[in-house]
Scaffold this motif. Structure first.
Motif, PDB file in Angstrom:
ATOM      1  N   ARG A  33      41.333  46.074  32.291  1.00 43.67           N
ATOM      2  CA  ARG A  33      42.084  46.077  33.558  1.00 43.67           C
ATOM      3  C   ARG A  33      43.471  46.665  33.319  1.00 43.67           C
ATOM      4  O   ARG A  33      44.164  46.282  32.384  1.00 43.67           O
ATOM      5  CB  ARG A  33      42.173  44.638  34.069  1.00 43.67           C
ATOM      6  CG  ARG A  33      42.932  44.472  35.357  1.00 43.67           C
ATOM      7  CD  ARG A  33      42.915  43.024  35.843  1.00 43.67           C
ATOM      8  NE  ARG A  33      43.504  42.125  34.883  1.00 43.67           N
ATOM      9  CZ  ARG A  33      42.995  40.948  34.543  1.00 43.67           C
ATOM     10  NH1 ARG A  33      41.875  40.509  35.057  1.00 43.67           N
ATOM     11  NH2 ARG A  33      43.619  40.184  33.663  1.00 43.67           N
ATOM     12  N   TYR A  68      39.583  48.535  37.016  1.00 43.50           N
ATOM     13  CA  TYR A  68      38.743  47.690  36.182  1.00 43.50           C
ATOM     14  C   TYR A  68      37.577  48.535  35.673  1.00 43.50           C
ATOM     15  O   TYR A  68      37.011  49.336  36.423  1.00 43.50           O
ATOM     16  CB  TYR A  68      38.113  46.550  36.992  1.00 43.50           C
ATOM     17  CG  TYR A  68      39.058  45.635  37.714  1.00 43.50           C
ATOM     18  CD1 TYR A  68      39.360  44.374  37.208  1.00 43.50           C
ATOM     19  CD2 TYR A  68      39.617  45.989  38.942  1.00 43.50           C
ATOM     20  CE1 TYR A  68      40.188  43.500  37.896  1.00 43.50           C
ATOM     21  CE2 TYR A  68      40.453  45.132  39.638  1.00 43.50           C
ATOM     22  CZ  TYR A  68      40.734  43.885  39.112  1.00 43.50           C
ATOM     23  OH  TYR A  68      41.555  43.021  39.796  1.00 43.50           O
ATOM     24  N   ASP A 161      37.931  39.542  34.597  1.00 53.13           N
ATOM     25  CA  ASP A 161      38.257  40.520  35.641  1.00 53.13           C
ATOM     26  C   ASP A 161      37.707  40.121  36.990  1.00 53.13           C
ATOM     27  O   ASP A 161      38.355  40.329  38.016  1.00 53.13           O
ATOM     28  CB  ASP A 161      37.747  41.907  35.247  1.00 53.13           C
ATOM     29  CG  ASP A 161      38.591  42.555  34.164  1.00 53.13           C
ATOM     30  OD1 ASP A 161      39.673  42.023  33.828  1.00 53.13           O
ATOM     31  OD2 ASP A 161      38.164  43.601  33.645  1.00 53.13           O
TER      32      ASP A 161
END
Length: 182
Positions: A33, A68, A161
């Motif tokens: 990320r 991401y 994430d």
């Protein structure tokens, strides 16, 4: 440490469950990320999935996005188009669709939410015109699949994430799933 165990580095407590923490040193930096420059014309907060490059972007103002790394559908299971998040679940249960059960009759008919559930700690359910598309943005218990074509059409994120994305994603968020982004 070798094999799949190298992808884990402990555990994280979350809403009465514990999940295996991702060893970020085993994850290629491009899949981690990160804020990136990202030219777009979407309203801030829109989620854009680039299936060819295995990235999910949350669009922000001033051509910036939070990116991401993701796993996406295998050939034959990919889909494209627009949707919106109309439902969100913490530690969701999983019911494989009939088509998946035909391919994999060994799968359970239903699996309660928990650390072994393939949806991971969070899921965001994608709808179009009030109809559940059957696709999800969800976690994975297989972090080595991030950056690959591995699913039956859903978009997989690292557990940490998907928890982060879940917190950033209100009901009604627009989602664009694209084949290739220039």
């Amino acid at each position: 440490m070798s094999g799949e165990d190298r992808y884990f580095s402990g555990s994280v407590a979350d809403h009465g469950f514990e999940f295996r923490e991702t060893n970020m040193l085993a994850i290629d930096p491009q899949w981690r990320r990160q804020l990136v420059d990202y030219t777009h014309e979407q309203r801030p907060g829109t989620i854009i999935v680039d299936t060819s490059n295995h990235f999910l972007y949350v669009a922000y103002e001033n051509n910036v996005a939070l990116r991401y790394g993701v796993g996406v559908g295998l050939d034959g299971f990919k889909w494209y188009g627009s949707a919106q998040v109309d439902r969100k679940e913490i530690w969701p249960g999983w019911t494989p669709p009939p088509e998946m059960l035909q391919r994999r009759p060994d799968l359970p008919r239903h699996m309660a939410g928990g650390p072994d559930n393939p949806l991971g700690p969070r899921a965001m359910y994608l709808y179009r015109n009030g109809r559940d598309l059957g696709y999800r943005l969800h976690g994975t218990v297989e972090p080595w699949t991030i950056g690959t074509d591995a699913s039956s059409g859903c978009v997989r994120l690292l557990p940490e994430d998907v928890v982060d994305l879940y917190q950033r994603t209100p009901i009604g968020t627009k989602v664009m799933v694209l084949d290739r982004i220039a």
